[in-house]
Design a protein around this motif. Structure first.
Motif, PDB file in Angstrom:
ATOM      1  N   ARG A  47      -0.626   2.379   4.799  1.00 21.25           N
ATOM      2  CA  ARG A  47      -1.545   3.413   4.403  1.00 21.25           C
ATOM      3  C   ARG A  47      -1.448   3.952   2.809  1.00 21.25           C
ATOM      4  O   ARG A  47      -0.270   3.577   2.289  1.00 21.25           O
ATOM      5  CB  ARG A  47      -1.093   4.627   5.158  1.00 21.25           C
ATOM      6  N   PRO A  48      -2.389   4.398   2.339  1.00 24.33           N
ATOM      7  CA  PRO A  48      -2.262   4.649   0.861  1.00 24.33           C
ATOM      8  C   PRO A  48      -1.152   5.470   0.537  1.00 24.33           C
ATOM      9  O   PRO A  48      -0.545   5.282  -0.478  1.00 24.33           O
ATOM     10  CB  PRO A  48      -3.505   5.603   0.741  1.00 24.33           C
ATOM     11  N   GLU A  49      -0.697   6.396   1.314  1.00 22.45           N
ATOM     12  CA  GLU A  49       0.539   7.295   1.028  1.00 22.45           C
ATOM     13  C   GLU A  49       1.827   6.291   1.007  1.00 22.45           C
ATOM     14  O   GLU A  49       2.649   6.281   0.237  1.00 22.45           O
ATOM     15  CB  GLU A  49       0.728   8.459   1.818  1.00 22.45           C
ATOM     16  N   GLU A  50       1.712   5.447   1.848  1.00 23.48           N
ATOM     17  CA  GLU A  50       2.754   4.313   1.933  1.00 23.48           C
ATOM     18  C   GLU A  50       2.931   3.396   0.706  1.00 23.48           C
ATOM     19  O   GLU A  50       4.078   3.170   0.443  1.00 23.48           O
ATOM     20  CB  GLU A  50       2.883   3.555   3.407  1.00 23.48           C
ATOM     21  N   VAL A  51       1.862   2.967   0.273  1.00 21.46           N
ATOM     22  CA  VAL A  51       1.691   2.302  -0.975  1.00 21.46           C
ATOM     23  C   VAL A  51       2.299   3.131  -2.404  1.00 21.46           C
ATOM     24  O   VAL A  51       3.196   2.651  -2.972  1.00 21.46           O
ATOM     25  CB  VAL A  51       0.155   1.999  -1.248  1.00 21.46           C
ATOM     26  N   ASP A  52       2.022   4.228  -2.131  1.00 27.08           N
ATOM     27  CA  ASP A  52       2.494   5.239  -3.098  1.00 27.08           C
ATOM     28  C   ASP A  52       4.119   5.420  -3.247  1.00 27.08           C
ATOM     29  O   ASP A  52       5.017   5.040  -4.007  1.00 27.08           O
ATOM     30  CB  ASP A  52       1.975   6.634  -3.171  1.00 27.08           C
ATOM     31  N   ARG A  53       4.814   5.622  -1.941  1.00 30.50           N
ATOM     32  CA  ARG A  53       6.013   5.710  -1.697  1.00 30.50           C
ATOM     33  C   ARG A  53       6.702   4.423  -2.119  1.00 30.50           C
ATOM     34  O   ARG A  53       7.908   4.401  -2.976  1.00 30.50           O
ATOM     35  CB  ARG A  53       6.244   6.317  -0.289  1.00 30.50           C
ATOM     36  N   LEU A  54       6.069   3.352  -1.596  1.00 24.12           N
ATOM     37  CA  LEU A  54       6.782   2.073  -1.610  1.00 24.12           C
ATOM     38  C   LEU A  54       6.702   1.832  -3.340  1.00 24.12           C
ATOM     39  O   LEU A  54       7.975   0.946  -3.629  1.00 24.12           O
ATOM     40  CB  LEU A  54       6.086   0.734  -0.959  1.00 24.12           C
ATOM     41  N   ALA A  55       5.822   2.006  -3.973  1.00 26.54           N
ATOM     42  CA  ALA A  55       5.794   1.532  -5.451  1.00 26.54           C
ATOM     43  C   ALA A  55       6.764   2.108  -6.064  1.00 26.54           C
ATOM     44  O   ALA A  55       7.422   1.550  -6.769  1.00 26.54           O
ATOM     45  CB  ALA A  55       4.455   1.832  -5.960  1.00 26.54           C
ATOM     46  N   GLY A  56       7.276   3.426  -5.779  1.00 31.56           N
ATOM     47  CA  GLY A  56       8.189   4.207  -6.376  1.00 31.56           C
ATOM     48  C   GLY A  56       9.589   3.514  -5.791  1.00 31.56           C
ATOM     49  O   GLY A  56      10.443   3.321  -6.629  1.00 31.56           O
ATOM     50  N   GLU A  57       9.559   3.324  -4.621  1.00 32.60           N
ATOM     51  CA  GLU A  57      11.137   2.740  -4.224  1.00 32.60           C
ATOM     52  C   GLU A  57      11.155   1.319  -4.717  1.00 32.60           C
ATOM     53  O   GLU A  57      12.341   1.113  -5.043  1.00 32.60           O
ATOM     54  CB  GLU A  57      11.057   2.789  -2.506  1.00 32.60           C
ATOM     55  N   LEU A  58      10.358   0.406  -4.714  1.00 34.72           N
ATOM     56  CA  LEU A  58      10.387  -0.805  -5.445  1.00 34.72           C
ATOM     57  C   LEU A  58      10.717  -0.817  -6.732  1.00 34.72           C
ATOM     58  O   LEU A  58      11.475  -1.860  -7.132  1.00 34.72           O
ATOM     59  CB  LEU A  58       9.268  -1.645  -5.046  1.00 34.72           C
TER      60      LEU A  58
END
Lengths: 98, 502
Positions: A21-32
């Motif tokens: 989901r879009p919010e997961e993409v946002d979160r993962l971009a930061g974590e990665l």
């Protein structure tokens, strides 16, 4: 400063068939980003004479003799098939190519 | 997509105006007893899914272990193709999703192939030698086998579902990749075919694979591009996948040259894509466009440790390489004293092994060639069989020739003996006995026939007595006829003259 973009995360997720989901993409971009930066620290201490390594064990040439061993029984193999026909796994129509 | 609608340029015209460049990837299934990374049997034709283990099914937690024999075979292939053998290399995961790849990745090699920088000389049918440079040969595993059900033609489009057999998943493969093959010009299709054929012959000589095309042991992907001149930069290429016979390789290249020339003539650009070859029409059709989806996210295989083939091992393997086909042809030609053209005909007719075995059976190389390339080649053609399928063995030919050499039969009788052997009447010796074809060398029997002929033609006898030996042939002919060609004509002549003179 982020080095991993949302687009990259979305692209890699699509390649790996992970539906984000879009919010997961946002979160993962930061974590990665944090992960990549942490690993990048290795570059700072690794001098050119340290070879790149993909495996922690000091082993090479681990070979097996070319001698057959019993295979799994066909019934057991097909037990995990979503559907089977003629002793084979039945899978949905494949679009694309061989 | 429509094959019918595809514009084509006449082949001769296309290669006059464009310079074709090829790139060929050949996959060969190795003939090991077990798979690349697990101990399931790798034999052909077993009951579906009866040769799998948790590794070849990609079950969670299963760990691969490299088949040492497969590594040895890969090194053999690399050495036979004049490659360097890596001192250090690793396996890598090539990630993609397809039902015949149960792990969702293929274990392959990426930037560290086991063999690289080689070449192989390819001999065309007219004897021209064309050198093909090898970029790399790497190890990987085969995928399972899909059978498509419900489609009208058995092709994938229109199939309602597919059935997968994982027996083939994990069978060791070596993939051999050429550098761009330039300078073949109008002979590009022929070079492509001869290259694949040369590799097949090498695999067989090395005994690393049965290399049976019809079983898919050897498969080729053929890249073709065109450019205006040999000096121009490389054009956009297409990759025709899974071309599985020598003839198809030649046809696929030829078709792509004609098709791409038409695209370029129309001022359009060739689309970089994979294409399918169609056996029935000899044409190719669009597969999938090379794109982002081609990103395989390769990374080093964490479950396998690196390979570091020791130089001692590599040299040991090099020393054990058998004589390769090209060297064998050169040696045999020297031993047999055949002219270049004779040798080429023998090779192209597939008679090399037959003649070698016939010579081993005791026949002279000239006699062996005479039989196989003469009488038997004609017979094979008439009966539309391959020379190797003709119902006579090299040992039988050698025996037949020894009967001629020892004077027990002559050439004319030998052809009758051959007929008998081909008709299943047994070995040449048996046919000679059964059909009573031996030359009559018993003077007593001959003399009776001679006297009879003399008595029948007193006028000829008179002429010969008067010093004119010309008509003596009429007497000899009569004797030969009376003995059904089984007399030694030279001996008959001697006897006739003796009798007349006495």
């Amino acid at each position: 400063m982020s080095t991993i973009s949302r687009d990259e995360v979305a692209r890699v997720a699509a390649l790996a068939r992970i539906d984000l989901r879009p919010e997961e993409v946002d979160r993962l971009a930061g974590e990665l980003d944090v992960i990549v930066e942490s690993i990048a620290k290795v570059n700072e201490v690794a001098t050119p004479d340290v070879p790149a390594t993909s495996h922690p064990l000091p082993l090479t040439n681990v070979f097996r003799e070319d001698v057959p061993e019993p295979a799994l029984p066909v019934a057991d193999v097909l037990a995990s098939a979503p559907a089977a026909e003629d002793g084979r796994f039945a899978v949905p129509q494949i679009l694309g190519e061989e | 997509m429509s094959v019918q609608g595809t514009a084509l340029v006449d082949y001769a015209d296309a290669v006059k105006r464009y310079d074709p460049v090829l790139g060929i990837e050949v996959h060969v299934e190795l003939g090991t007893r077990t798979k690349m990374f697990d101990a399931a049997e790798a034999s052909f034709g077993a009951e579906p899914n009866s040769q799998t283990t948790p590794v070849s099914l990609g079950l969670p937690g299963a760990l691969p272990v490299v088949n040492g024999k497969a590594v040895e075979y890969a090194i053999r292939i690399g050495l036979a193709l004049n490659c360097e053998i890596a001192e250090y290399c690793r396996f890598a995961r090539k990630n993609y999703f397809y039902p015949d790849v149960p792990k969702n990745f293929q274990t392959s090699q990426y930037d560290e192939p086991i063999a690289y920088d080689g070449w192989v000389d390819v001999e065309l049918e007219d004897g021209t030698v064309f050198r093909v440079e090898i970029e790399r040969a790497h190890m990987e595993e085969d995928a399972g086998k899909n059978t498509h059900v419900g489609g009208a033609t058995g092709r994938i489009h229109g199939a309602e579902y597919s059935l997968v057999d994982y027996n083939r998943a994990g069978i060791p493969l070596v993939e051999i990749v050429t550098r761009p093959i330039e300078g073949a010009g109008e002979r590009a299709p022929e070079v492509a075919r001869a290259y694949v054929q040369t590799l097949r012959d090498i695999f067989r000589a090395l005994d690393v694979s049965e290399a049976r095309m019809e079983r898919g042991n050897v498969r080729a992907d053929v890249n073709v591009s065109l450019r205006p001149t040999p000096e121009s930069p490389l054009g956009t290429r297409t990759e025709t996948k899974n071309v599985n016979s020598f003839r198809s390789v030649e046809r696929a290249v030829r078709y792509e040259i004609s098709r791409q020339a038409a695209v370029l003539d129309a001022g359009a650009t060739v689309v970089q894509e994979t294409r399918h070859f169609h056996e029935d029409t000899g044409s190719t059709s669009s597969g999938r466009v090379k794109s982002d989806a081609e990103d395989y996210r390769y990374f080093p295989e964490p479950d396998l440790v690196p390979l570091t083939p020791s130089r001692e091992w590599v040299e040991e393997i090099r020393a054990s390489l058998p004589e390769l086909p090209a060297a064998r042809r050169r040696r045999l030609q020297g031993e047999w004293g055949y002219a270049d053209a004779e040798m080429r005909d023998v090779v192209n007719a597939g008679a090399l092994d037959l003649i070698e075995a016939t010579v081993a059976g005791g026949a002279s190389p000239a006699a062996a060639r005479k039989w196989w390339m003469g009488e038997l080649a004609r017979y094979a053609k008439q009966t539309e069989t391959a020379l190797t399928e003709v119902a006579i063995t090299p040992a039988q030919i050698a025996q037949l020739q020894s009967l001629v050499d020892s004077g027990r039969i002559n050439d004319k009788l030998a052809r009758q003996v051959l007929e008998g052997v081909l008709a299943g009447e047994g070995d040449p010796e048996q046919v000679v006995t059964a059909r009573g074809l031996e030359i009559v060398s018993d003077d007593g029997a001959l003399l009776a026939a001679v006297d009879e002929a003399l008595a029948a033609q007193p006028d000829v006898v008179e002429k010969v007595r008067a010093g004119n030996q010309g008509p003596v042939g009429a007497i000899i002919g009569a004797v030969m006829k009376a003995t059904k060609g089984q007399a030694d004509a030279k001996r008959v002549r001697e006897l006739v003259l003796e009798r007349i003179g006495s």
